[in-house]
Each structure stands twice: as structure tokens, then as C-alpha cells.
Design a protein around this motif. Structure first.
Motif, short mmCIF file in Angstrom:
data_model
loop_
_atom_site.label_atom_id
_atom_site.label_comp_id
_atom_site.label_asym_id
_atom_site.label_seq_id
_atom_site.Cartn_x
_atom_site.Cartn_y
_atom_site.Cartn_z
N ILE A 159 24.91 10.71 -22.64
CA ILE A 159 26.25 10.34 -22.20
C ILE A 159 26.19 10.14 -20.69
O ILE A 159 25.92 11.09 -19.95
CB ILE A 159 27.27 11.42 -22.60
CG1 ILE A 159 27.28 11.57 -24.13
CG2 ILE A 159 28.66 11.07 -22.07
CD1 ILE A 159 28.21 12.64 -24.66
N ALA A 160 26.40 8.89 -20.27
CA ALA A 160 26.25 8.56 -18.85
C ALA A 160 27.58 8.08 -18.30
O ALA A 160 28.39 7.48 -19.01
CB ALA A 160 25.19 7.48 -18.67
N GLY A 161 27.80 8.37 -17.03
CA GLY A 161 28.97 7.82 -16.35
C GLY A 161 28.51 7.15 -15.06
O GLY A 161 27.80 7.76 -14.26
N GLY A 162 28.87 5.88 -14.87
CA GLY A 162 28.57 5.17 -13.63
C GLY A 162 27.10 5.20 -13.28
O GLY A 162 26.24 4.84 -14.09
N SER A 163 26.78 5.66 -12.07
CA SER A 163 25.37 5.66 -11.65
C SER A 163 24.58 6.77 -12.33
O SER A 163 23.38 6.90 -12.12
CB SER A 163 25.27 5.79 -10.13
OG SER A 163 25.85 7.01 -9.71
N GLY A 164 25.26 7.58 -13.17
CA GLY A 164 24.56 8.59 -13.97
C GLY A 164 23.63 7.97 -15.02
O GLY A 164 22.94 8.68 -15.74
N LEU A 251 23.89 14.87 -20.61
CA LEU A 251 25.00 14.32 -19.84
C LEU A 251 24.61 14.11 -18.39
O LEU A 251 24.03 14.99 -17.77
CB LEU A 251 26.21 15.28 -19.86
CG LEU A 251 27.13 15.25 -21.08
CD1 LEU A 251 26.42 15.80 -22.30
CD2 LEU A 251 28.39 16.06 -20.81
N CYS A 252 24.94 12.93 -17.86
CA CYS A 252 24.74 12.71 -16.43
C CYS A 252 25.84 11.79 -15.92
O CYS A 252 25.99 10.66 -16.38
CB CYS A 252 23.37 12.08 -16.16
SG CYS A 252 23.04 11.89 -14.40
N GLY A 253 26.62 12.30 -15.00
CA GLY A 253 27.72 11.51 -14.45
C GLY A 253 28.53 12.37 -13.49
O GLY A 253 28.15 13.51 -13.20
N PRO A 254 29.64 11.82 -13.00
CA PRO A 254 30.44 12.57 -12.02
C PRO A 254 31.12 13.80 -12.63
O PRO A 254 31.26 13.91 -13.85
CB PRO A 254 31.46 11.54 -11.55
CG PRO A 254 31.49 10.48 -12.59
CD PRO A 254 30.16 10.49 -13.26
N GLN A 255 31.54 14.69 -11.75
CA GLN A 255 32.18 15.95 -12.13
C GLN A 255 33.28 15.73 -13.18
O GLN A 255 33.36 16.45 -14.17
CB GLN A 255 32.76 16.60 -10.87
CG GLN A 255 33.29 18.00 -11.05
CD GLN A 255 32.19 18.99 -11.42
OE1 GLN A 255 31.04 18.83 -11.01
NE2 GLN A 255 32.54 19.97 -12.22
N GLY A 256 34.10 14.71 -12.95
CA GLY A 256 35.23 14.46 -13.85
C GLY A 256 34.76 14.21 -15.28
O GLY A 256 35.42 14.61 -16.25
N MET A 257 33.61 13.57 -15.42
CA MET A 257 33.09 13.30 -16.76
C MET A 257 32.72 14.60 -17.46
O MET A 257 33.01 14.78 -18.65
CB MET A 257 31.87 12.39 -16.65
CG MET A 257 31.34 11.92 -18.00
SD MET A 257 29.79 11.01 -17.84
CE MET A 257 28.62 12.26 -18.31
#
Lengths: 385, 498
Positions: A159-164, A251-257
Motif C-alpha cells: 500500500i503506497a501513497g505518493g512518493s511512498g 505500507l509506505c506513504g505519508p503520516q496521514g495514510m
């Protein structure tokens, strides 16, 4: 040889003989020291000089920097690991960790993929001022966010978010290019379709390889968008995966994710041991963090006295490490997310805010040590580096 | 002079040397290349676990009423109030894949009873062996601890007879059953030398010590110990630089004058305590011409001890759910106690090696977070073969060995796979990296009989003002290394009349 009553002990003569023999048969020990040092430098160099050999535009706000070694072989790494970059920008020396997005069996270069962060000191520097031929200082790859064959399931739900996305690119590329026996379901969240990094490559890979499934998820799609929308929630995960046994979630992404996705996974009954989470830097706005004392404002300023050193002025919203670096004081730093403990400092007096759950050793807490990359001053401090 | 003394390295010996000197009013600078004190005595965090790196059972502590030598040492450093020790209620257990299981308490009578139950055919030998262990220990204490001015063979017959005899030879005198011999001498793993090369003295004293002073653990793990000693050093006015080792030791007329730090600063002091290997010191830090040939020859005549292959495993359940009932467990597949067992340490792969598995949560339920537990699973391995692995294949080999080790654990504890939440692995190369020791040695030089303090130079060096502390000066392990630093400090204080 020493003298004493032991010379009368039974068996003394044989030992004395053995020692005499060992003196003759001795081995030059400086060699052992050298060998160990050389090998370790290949695996975990403290300094690694890299040269930019290519700059690849990915999206409007993202570039991939291709880094080749200047004077050594690149150390091996596990897909998902990062390298630290050590930089001097506008007179400030600092560091940043970047996940490697190229795959590990490609040993000629490391790719790192950088997204512009509004007002970000380092990302803007790397986006605007770095060009092919420039040199960067780094160190050996590290980090614990990688597939571990000892206990992770062969089916990875990423599960990735943005540059994650960057550590997952390395993993996926390794899996398909090396034909590894692993399955990936990638859920990749972005605000707009234009923000997706590596979209074409991921489409291409998932079309060609049965073991890679790619699901882009767009938070705020236009009217004509037909793919998955909104946040990556329990309903979407259940719909895509069906049964979730024998899968490990990454999981890798910003705190909000994390704040959104972790409870969703919990609601699906996913066990804690099946969830791996990459660190992602300090929170964007620490004052919004749970437990932050409401009477302290982001712009409040305090004094930090360094034992045997200077006194500096710091801002409540800045991690202590950043404030120190701004004044030219440089504790070592690698992960800058609270995990690696390289930047630990001892707080002799005063209070800091360190988010709950920061992995600090129990006895470090007992004796006042904090991880300065994720500790914020709540008043005047005295610290020891 | 900038300082009265400089201590290089904040391992056990360096820490206690620093604290002992500073508490006597000496101005001391402690240099440490890593960012944290402890050397081996450290911990690291992964997920919600804080993994203990090195401490399995702390020896020599004893109770406040009957203090052992280590308690007295730690008391003298003013660290006890900051530490909470936990008595480990079991001595050790041995598990074999065929279902054999023996569990010992730190109690002589219980051990004898358990052995007799498991090995009824060896009843007589069991009594005789423990009788000898205690008589031998009594002789050693009388002659060396109480420093008998006129020792003799008549007063201490067991010491004269057995001190230099190897442990296997003594075991052969008493027992026939190879399994019993292996079970009783399993602590060879704490010394890294097989029973046929190890002095009976070591085996006797380690058993005696653990039975009489009981094995302990410390809350917060060995890092708590390291942090507490450092704190005591700071309280006494000591100064430390982390992330900064020493690159040279400066001398003048064969007398220490100071050091050049990794940062390039020259710091002056008439005394240097090296809590690093003599190998590093004599070959890299000091002018080689100052070191007499016989000192170098002596150093080169010694062999480097084993390194280790360790796994740190966090489980999402209590120890009971895994059927882990004891703190210290030896997983034994082979009853070989000879050199061929020793040779197993020279191969990279893990097959039938002796493994030690410590689960601290059994004695201290607060050690890991509620509802979880951790184990430290170790086997001893020499470092050199690891240097032949092509760097690009290092991770693959590391995981392969770790998988074999997990399978070994699974033979005894079949439930583990369903509960693993974190695993980290340390190889001999990891020890080379973090300790900076040649060959990744974890016990310093090897501990054959000829390597004991009867024969070797210990902390002394041929350079005035330079002495050593830590595992390279004598015995390895926590108690000896912690005490070695205090001994080094005492010898300096004696010279300065403080």
C-alpha cells in the motif's frame, strides 16, 4: 612467562611447551584487522561518493536521479532499503534518507526518486539545482523495510501513497526482472492521476506478469476517471483481495495514510505481525499531533544550551535535529524518522515532545535520551550531544 | 595535560574503568566510535521490541545479603540504585530433537537429582563430579581470592591436580554416557572452546559461580547496565565523546602522552586505557617500534575467538503459547564435545551446532511489551569464513543460515512460525562492523588453558601509562569484562597515589 605457584600444578610443563610452540607458529594479526575492515567497507561504507549519471523526469513534481559510484563498487542492498544523502545547501549541512527505486541486482547504479515538497529544503535543491555530473555524498544502504523470507508471506500487499511508491518499485522490478517466486498486489494512492509516479511501467508490468497486480487509487478524480477512487479503505482492500490469509501487508506513504489505513487493516482482522510500515520522516505539522500541549504554538521560540558548547535559539515546530543543523551542529543522522537512534541526544534539563510510540530504548528514556530527529522543544533545554 | 586519563572504547571494561577513575577525582575523557555506550552490552529497537544483544545470564551478582564479586564492583561504581536486577530462576535446560529434556535450577541438589533421574546409570559419577567441582572451587577461593601467602599441594590438592587438566578428561573419568557429558559441559558455549581444549577450571568455576551466586538478568537489558555506568561517570564529572574514537596513541620516551581522536584533535593525558583489542592497538594506534618483539610475538601466538550468528525474534504471544518454560535453553543436536564440535564453528551453514536460546520474558514478564515475548538465539561461528562470501551474496547466505536456525528451533518449539512478528539477524560480519574486532571475535582471544591469566599479560602493556580493559585482557563475558575495567582503574590510581 609469569612465575607463580601454578608452575607446580600438574600439567604445567605441557602448557609451557604449547606456549613455546605457539610463539613459533604465530600469525601476523594485523592482517585479520585489515581483512575485516575491507570487507565491512564493501557492505556498509560510512562514506560513499556517488555521481549523477542521469536525471529522469517522472512527473511534473518528480525526478529520478541515477547515481553511479565514483570510486568503489556499490554495496549490495535489499529491495526496499534506502541510502542517506549528506548535503550542504545554503550553508546548512543536513541529510535525507531516500529509498532506492532501482532493483538490487542491477549493480551499476542506484536510482532514487525525489518528489518536490513545497518549501522542502532538500527536495527543491535536488529538483532544481542538481544536474548530471554532480557528485553527492552518501553511505551504505540500510533500513528494515524489505521482504524477509524468514517470516513474510510470499504474497505481499503493498500500500503506497505518493512518493511512498519508491521502495515498492525496487521490489517489483526485482521480482519481475529476476523471476522471483512472489506475488504483489499494489494499491497505490495519489491525489490526481497526474501525480502517479511510474504509472506506465506499472501498467506494463501488471499486464505482462500474472503475479503483479497494480491498482491505482485516486483520491480526487475528475468526472471521467473510471478507476478506483477515494482512500484505500477496508472495503476496497476486501474487494480486491478477497481472502486475506497468507498475505503480508507493506505500507509506505505519508503520516496521514498510516493514520487512515492502519485502523482499516485492523478492522479487517489483519494481525499486527502481518503489517510492515516504512518510516516516512517527521510529521508535517507536529502541533496537530496527538498529545502535543495546546499552550505551545508552532512559532514559539526557546533556548537550547549545549553542554560544553553554545546556546542556540530554536522553534517549537522544528525537530531538535533540524535546529541543531541550522546552527552548524551536526549529530549523526540517518533515518530522520525516529527509528535508527543515530541522532540521540541527552536532555539534561527541560522538556521535549517525542511522539508516543517512537522506538526509544527503555534505559535511554530512563536516562533522558531522545531521538533528536523527532523531538521538539517544549521550553528551554540543556542537552548533551 | 588536558585530562588525567583517556579511555578508548565504551564497552563494559571502558565504562567501568572510566567511572572508577572519575569517581576518584580523576579528569577522564571517554572516547567511543559508536553513538551509544556498551559495545556488546547494548540493545536495539525493531517495531515494538527492544532486542537484547549479548547478555544471557549475568554471573557473580549474588544477593544484597550475600553479594558476589560483581555486585561489589557495581556497588563501588554507584550504579545499583539505577538498576533493577531480576534473578533467573532456572540455571539452564537442554533440549534435544529426540525429546530429551533436562531442566536445571541454580541449586546443587536439584541439579544432582535431575541428572540422576535422567541418567540413573551414572549415579555414582554424578555425586563424584559435583563433589570435585565444589572442592576445586574451594581450593581456588582459598588460594587466590583470599590470597593464601603460603599455598601448597597439601592444602589445595584439587587445584594442583586439576587446574590444567582439560574438562573432557575429567568428564571421562566420571562418566560413560556421552549425552551426560555433553549436558553437563554445555556451558562451553559461553567460552567458545570445546571441552577437550577447555580447562576443567573454567567448567568448574562457571558451574560453581552460577549455582552459588545465581544467574541474573537486568531490567532494560544490558543497555541499562551500560547507560547506568555512563551516567555514574557523568555524575562524577567525566566527559565523553561519542561518534569519535582514537586514531593514534601519542607517546614520548615510551610513556603515553595522549591520543589523536578520529576528529583529528590532540588530547593530552598521561594514562590511556584501551578498551579495544591489542591487535588494533599495537598494529594501528601506536608506534610499532615501541612495542618489544616478544609482546608482538605473544600477541601473534594467540588465536582469535569465535564470532557469533544470532537471531533476535519477537513473537506476538507470551512464552507459554510457544511452550517456552525456561529462560536459558540449549538446543543440542550433537553430543560431540570434542574438537570436531569445535570445527563446526568454522563452517558457515548451520546444521547440528549447539544453539543457546534465551527468553528473558520467562523471568521478567515486563521485558517485552504486554502479550509478546522475545528470544535471542545464538550459535558460535568463526568470522573468517564469512570474509570469503562475495558481498553480493551476503544477504542470501545470511537468510539461508537463519532459516536453518529457525528450523532447529521449530524442532523443539513447533508453534513459533505462527507468531513471528519481528526478526533481525546478526552475522559474524555484523560483529566485525559494530565491534571493530578482528574476525568479529566476541570473546577476545581464545580461552584455552594457555590463554589464562596464569600465562598471559592481561591488562599490562610495555608502554608506560597504557593498559587494557575488556574481553581482550582475560576472560570474556559480562562479569569479567566489567571487573577488568575496575582493575585497570585501580592500577592507575595506585600509580598516581589517588
Amino acid at each position: 612467562m609469569k612465575k607463580g605457584i601454578w608452575q607446580e600444578f600438574d600439567g604445567y610443563e605441557e602448557i609451557a611447551e604449547e606456549i613455546e610452540f605457539s610463539f613459533k607458529a604465530g600469525k601476523e594479526r594485523s592482517f585479520d584487522r585489515l581483512m575485516a575492515g575491507q570487507y565491512i567497507r564493501q557492505l556498509h561504507p560510512r562514506q560513499l561518493k556517488l555521481r549523477i549519471v542521469d536525471v529522469i523526469a517522472e512527473t511534473a513534481s518528480t525526478k529520478t536521479l541515477r547515481l553511479a559510484p565514483v570510486d568503489a563498487l556499490l554495496p549490495p542492498f535489499l529491495a526496499g532499503q534506502y541510502i542517506p544523502l549528506f548535503l550542504e545547501i545554503n550553508g546548512i549541512r543536513t541529510s535525507r534518507p531516500y529509498s532506492i527505486s532501482s532493483q538490487p541486482r542491477q549493480t551499476g547504479y542506484y536510482d532514487i526518486t525525489v518528489r518536490r515538497v513545497p518549501d522542502g529544503l532538500v527536495s527543491n535543491y535536488l529538483m532544481d539545482r542538481i544536474k548530471t555530473g554532480d557528485q553527492l555524498d552518501s553511505a551504505g544502504p540500510q533500513g528494515n523495510f524489505h521482504y524477509n523470507p524468514l517470516y513474510h508471506d510470499k504474497h505481499m500487499v503493498c500500500i503506497a501513497g505518493g512518493s511512498g511508491i519508491t521502495p515498492f518499485m525496487s521490489m517489483i522490478r526485482e521480482i519481475v526482472e529476476c523471476g522471483l517466486d512472489r506475488t504483489v498486489t499494489l494499491l497505490y494512492g495519489n491525489r490526481q492521476p497526474d501525480d502517479i509516479i511510474f504509472h506506465e511501467e506499472l501498467e506494463r508490468i501488471s499486464a505482462r506478469f500474472d503475479n503483479i497486480t497494480y491498482i491505482p487509487v485516486i483520491e480526487k478524480p475528475g468526472k471521467t476517471y473510471t478507476g478506483a477512487c477515494g482512500f484505500i479503505n477496508a472495503a476496497l482492500i476486501r474487494e480486491i483481495l478477497g481472502s486475506m490469509s497468507d498475505m503480508t501487508f507493506f505500507l509506505c506513504g505519508p503520516q496521514g495514510m498510516y493514520e487512515f489505513c492502519l485502523p482499516e487493516l485492523e478492522s479487517l482482522g489483519i494481525e499486527k505481525r502481518k503489517i510492515r510500515k516504512e518510516m516516512y520522516g517527521p510529521p508535517d505539522n507536529i502541533c496537530d499531533h496527538q498529545g502535543w500541549p495546546s499552550q505551545i504554538e508552532a512559532e514559539d521560540r526557546f533556548e537550547v544550551k549545549i553542554l560544553d558548547g553554545r546556546t542556540i535559539s530554536v522553534r517549537a515546530r522544528d525537530p531538535l535535529l533540524v535546529s541543531l543543523e541550522n546552527e552548524g551542529i551536526l549529530p549523526p543522522s540517518i533515518c530522520r524518522s525516529g527509528e535508527c537512534s543515530m541522532c540521540r541526544v541527552k536532555v539534561l534539563s527541560g522538556k521535549v515532545f517525542q511522539p508516543a510510540g517512537t522506538p526509544v530504548r527503555k534505559s535511554d528514556t530512563q536516562f533522558g535520551y531522545v531521538h533528536s530527529c523527532i523531538s521538539y522543544p517544549l521550553g528551554d533545554l540543556e542537552i548533551m550531544l | 595535560m588536558d585530562y588525567d586519563a583517556i579511555v578508548i572504547g565504551a564497552g563494559n571494561g571502558g565504562l567501568t574503568a572510566s567511572a572508577a577513575l572519575a569517581r576518584k577525582g580523576m579528569q577522564v575523557l571517554l572516547l567511543e566510535r559508536h553513538n551509544i555506550p556498551g559495545g556488546c552490552a547494548t540493545s536495539f529497537c525493531r517495531g515494538r521490541f527492544e532486542f537484547e544483544v549479548a547478555l544471557h545470564q549475568l554471573s557473580g551478582l549474588g544477593t544484597p545479603e550475600q553479594p558476589g564479586p560483581l555486585r561489589m564492583t557495581l556497588d563501588s561504581l554507584g550504579v545499583m540504585e539505577n538498576l533493577e536486577f531480576v534473578e533467573i530462576t532456572d540455571l539452564y535446560s537442554v533440549h534435544m530433537p529426540d525429546g530429551f529434556h533436562a531442566s536445571f535450577k541454580p541449586d546443587k541438589n536439584q541439579i544432582i537429582a535431575e541428572l540422576k533421574e535422567k541418567f540413573p546409570h551414572e549415579n555414582e559419577g554424578i555425586d563424584g563430579f559435583f563433589d570435585l567441582v565444589y572442592k576445586y572451587a574451594g581450593d581456588m577461593i582459598g588460594a587466590f581470592i583470599f590470597r593464601d601467602p603460603e599455598p601448597s599441594r597439601e592444602k589445595y590438592p584439587n587445584m594442583y591436580r586439576y587446574a590444567f587438566k582439560n574438562a573432557k578428561a575429567v568428564l571421562d573419568d566420571f562418566f560413560k554416557d556421552p549425552r551426560l557429558k555433553a549436558v553437563i559441559s554445555v556451558y562451553w558455549g559461553y567460552l567458545g572452546i570445546s571441552a577437550d581444549q577447555m580447562a576443567f577450571a573454567y567448567l568448574a568455576m562457571i558451574l560453581f559461580q552460577f549455582i552459588e551466586f545465581k544467574p541474573y538478568h537486568v531490567k532494560g537489558g544490558s543497555q541499562a547496565l551500560s547507560n547506568a555506568i555512563l551516567n555514574s561517570f557523568f555524575t562524577a564529572g567525566g566527559r565523553a565523546r561519542f561518534n569519535c574514537g582514537a586514531q593514534r596513541i601519542l607517546t614520548e620516551d615510551n610513556q603515553v602522552r595522549g591520543v589523536v581522536t578520529d576528529d583529528g584533535d590532540i588530547v593530552e593525558a598521561p594514562y590511556v586505557v584501551a578498551n579495544i583489542s591489542p591487535v588494533e592497538t599495537y598494529t594501528n594506534l601506536i608506534d610499532k617500534n615501541l612495542i618489544p618483539d616478544n609482546t608482538l610475538q605473544e600477541m601473534n601466538s594467540r588465536t582469535l575467538s569465535n564470532s557469533a550468528f544470532s537471531m533476535f525474534i519477537g513473537f506476538d504471544c507470551e512464552p507459554e503459547a510457544l511452550n517456552i518454560a525456561e529462560s536459558t535453553n540449549f538446543l543440542m543436536s550433537s553430543t560431540d564435545i570434542t574438537r570436531t564440535n569445535h570445527d563446526r564453528m568454522n563452517r558457515i551453514d548451520i546444521q547440528d551446532e549447539l544453539l543457546v536460546m534465551s527468553c528473558y520474558d520467562v523471568s521478567d514478564s515486563s521485558f517485552s511489551p504486554p502479550g509478546t515475548c522475545q528470544v535471542n538465539l545464538v550459535t558460535l561461528k568463526y568470522g573468517d569464513p564469512w570474509l570469503d562470501i562475495p558481498p553480493g551474496r551476503y544477504h542470501e547466505v545470511k537468510f539461508r543460515c537463519a532459516e536453518s536456525m529457525l528450523c532447529r528451533m521449530e524442532e523443539i518449539y513447533p508453534e513459533i512460525r505462527q507468531h513471528i512478528e519481528e526478526i533481525d539477524v546478526a552475522t559474524p560480519l555484523t560483529h566485525m562492523r559494530y565491534l571493530g574486532h578482528p574476525a568479529g571475535s566476541v570473546y577476545g582471544f581464545e580461552h584455552r588453558t594457555r590463554d589464562s591469566l596464569f600465562f598471559q599479560p592481561g591488562r599490562h602493556s610495555p608502554v608506560k601509562g597504557l593498559c587494557f580493559a575488556g574481553g581482550w585482557t582475560g576472560d570474556g563475558g559480562f562479569e569479567p569484562t566489567l571487573r577488568s575495567g575496575v582493575a585497570a582503574a585501580k592500577s592507575i590510581l595506585k600509580q598516581t597515589n589517588k
